[in-house]
Design a protein around this motif. Sequence first.
Motif: not given
Length: 442
Positions: A28-51
Amino acid sequence: MLIMPAVWGFIYVRPEQVHLSYSVYVAGGPEGWSDKFRFNATKDGSDWSPRLIVYGDMGNENARALPYLQLDAQRGQFDAVLHAGQLQHNMLVFQNDAKVGDEFMRQIEAIAAYVPYMTCVGNHESAYNFSNYRNRFTMPGGDGTNMYFSWNIGPAHIISFNTEVYYSRHATTENIKRQYDWLEADLQEANQPANRAARPWIITMGHRPMYCSNDDSKLRSNPSNPIRNGTAAFWPNLEDLFYKYGVDLEFYAHKHSYERLFPMYKSKVCNGSGSDPYTNPSGPVHIITGSAGNKEGQSKFQRKPSAWSAFRTADYGFTIMDIINSTHLALNQVSIEKEGQIIDSVVLVKDKHGAGLYNCVWDINCRSEGPRNLPEMMGYYMSVVNDCMSGEADTMKSEDELRSLGYAADRLTMDIRGWVSERWMGGRQRDKNDDNFRGFRI
């Protein structure tokens, strides 16, 4: 064992797929802010199994898959979304000052605020020269405007490209060539030995399919489909390009249905070893997944599917892709109409990945050595036609054989043009009295 609830029941989630590392943020900004969000970052590297969840053609009306996707995104059930175009049905319209797009963005906020939401452009994003699409999303790299780009996740390199460059009123030969050159450079980089070893799976995502068995003659198996066969002004094509560089899996949408194709190349089934067509196939696998739901409803299929169509359904739904490791990738299609039941499953097994490994020989190209000059090229294609037409009339004329005839005729024009360009226009001008050139006008 960790059991996590899914909207269609309870499923087992492997511990390595649950990402406890996340960021809490507001926007957001001076006009207002959003709710809180929780962003799940993906793992680094290639040795894992994404869905990943894959779908296309989801609108802000009749978005049947949306409740499933919203809930599972917030529960951490998948690592990223691939939205294969038509991000909502009316982003192409000029009325309402793009407020329809605003509503769609609010709907996907419950997904995109929590996991990476990766897109590709479709036909319904074309308004104002795709400006709504270009400015509402920020994708990595590529052309810098979200029209084509690539990124890595786990053991996969994923490419998003623009099929509208062949169809929209903004399409030009310059734009087609620019994207083609970028795609080839990206595929060459992805096939560098170290890169392909780390991320062996190369997956593409476009909107309009190369093939489908829907009731749509423009896309179904039409030899003039420009995505597959190029255009009169620029004959290099994406089917040959993806085959050459060993693309493993291609996702498309546009048709409001789900269809899994056998491994294929140039309309020919290229099944793998043994009894399993998806074990070490000799061509890429195509998936059409455009059934997430919008106000247009679902697309009809032609009555008789082509030989390369393995499974198809008009049920609303979405696709789950598990990139298990360097050799195994699983695909499952979820039906919304059947309350979350998985109605199609396949495991793609590749012991080797790389450019130049496919060996699915197109039936018409049965000669070990191609034509060396223009008269020989004409004779070559005439012999192909004669071979196809030989025999009793009632022994020929299958749909695939007739399609091959049309394809041969289409390729004749493109091959002659390309041959002339390579031999004479590419720095090796021949004398006009050359016997090979005399009598031919392109």
